[in-house]
Scaffold this active site. Sequence first.
Site: not given
Length: 350
Positions: A164, A246, A346
């Site tokens: 990520r 998420s 995130e």
Amino acid sequence: MVVEKNVPLQGCNTFGIAARAHTLVRVRAPQDVQDVLADPLLARSPKFVLGGGSNIVLTGDVEPLVLKMEIRGMRLLEETDRGWIVEAGAGEAWHDAVAWTLAHGWPGLENLALIPGTVGAAPVQNIGAYGVELQDRFHSLRAVDLDTGATFELDASQCAFGYRDSVFKHRSPAAGGFGLAGRAIITHVRFWLSKDWRPELGYLDLEKKREESGIQQPSAQQIFEWVCEVRRAKLPDPAVVGNAGSFFKNPTVTPEQCQDIIAREPKVVHYVLPDGRFKLAAGWLIDACGWRGKSVGKAGVYDRQALVLVNRGTPEASVTGGEVMTLARAIQTSVYERFGIRLEPEPVVV
């Protein structure tokens, strides 16, 4: 170049948080970025790039100049004996791009189906799901330098992909970093889709689908449909329940740390990584701390998947970014106190 003032952003972020952009430019071609940089007033303004708004938490009105990415178009750039190079405009919806490639008989992106957001945001986040990350299918991208207006290209190695993570999430060398955060805007992304395609079925959810269906050799289209079914069963539709997908990264730990946690929590969900470390399921950790279904103000934890934070307000009285981050920090504290692991969000907090 289309310049707008005092633009509401509630419909431009999937959390549905009410906020406004002081000034917004709709980028529908690379030339629009160059026109911004040629404008004496706009060129001096700090800039914020906005795609589908699926990975941001707005904590107030956005004062930097918002560059709303709306470059469209998808095409086959090249075909070789080994595969296809496909290019998509950064403003295309990611899921639509996945579906388009499969409709043309070019497999490879099916495990990434139904991820919200735009194509241009995919390399920034190095999106991933069900055993596949963008870097596994990435060829190159085109971007515009926000200082000079020059266009340039990057290949996979130059994007410095990580979990990520990418060069686009780090500061510039002049600021003590090595990246392109705030220095570039992606306009087009290219994918390498191999003709030597093999199904990626390493995740439990997909193995269950294969067992239930009795299909031992699924096609790419079948995997696409399975992924969509799994995601729809677990994750809320942002059009119905505001969310940013998420919310936390799955943490990675050493084998020793993993064994220590397993000794205390035998049911912890974990996966071994190629380098020998282990990835833990952040959603399981959050659920184990009792957060599933809980709320702080109008911010809540989704009752089907503890990894997802949701908007429990209404369009007229939406959740605030402050409520979301208060809930996120409370979850981080709980997980750290119980497992000694610091969860990393995130989404980008603006």
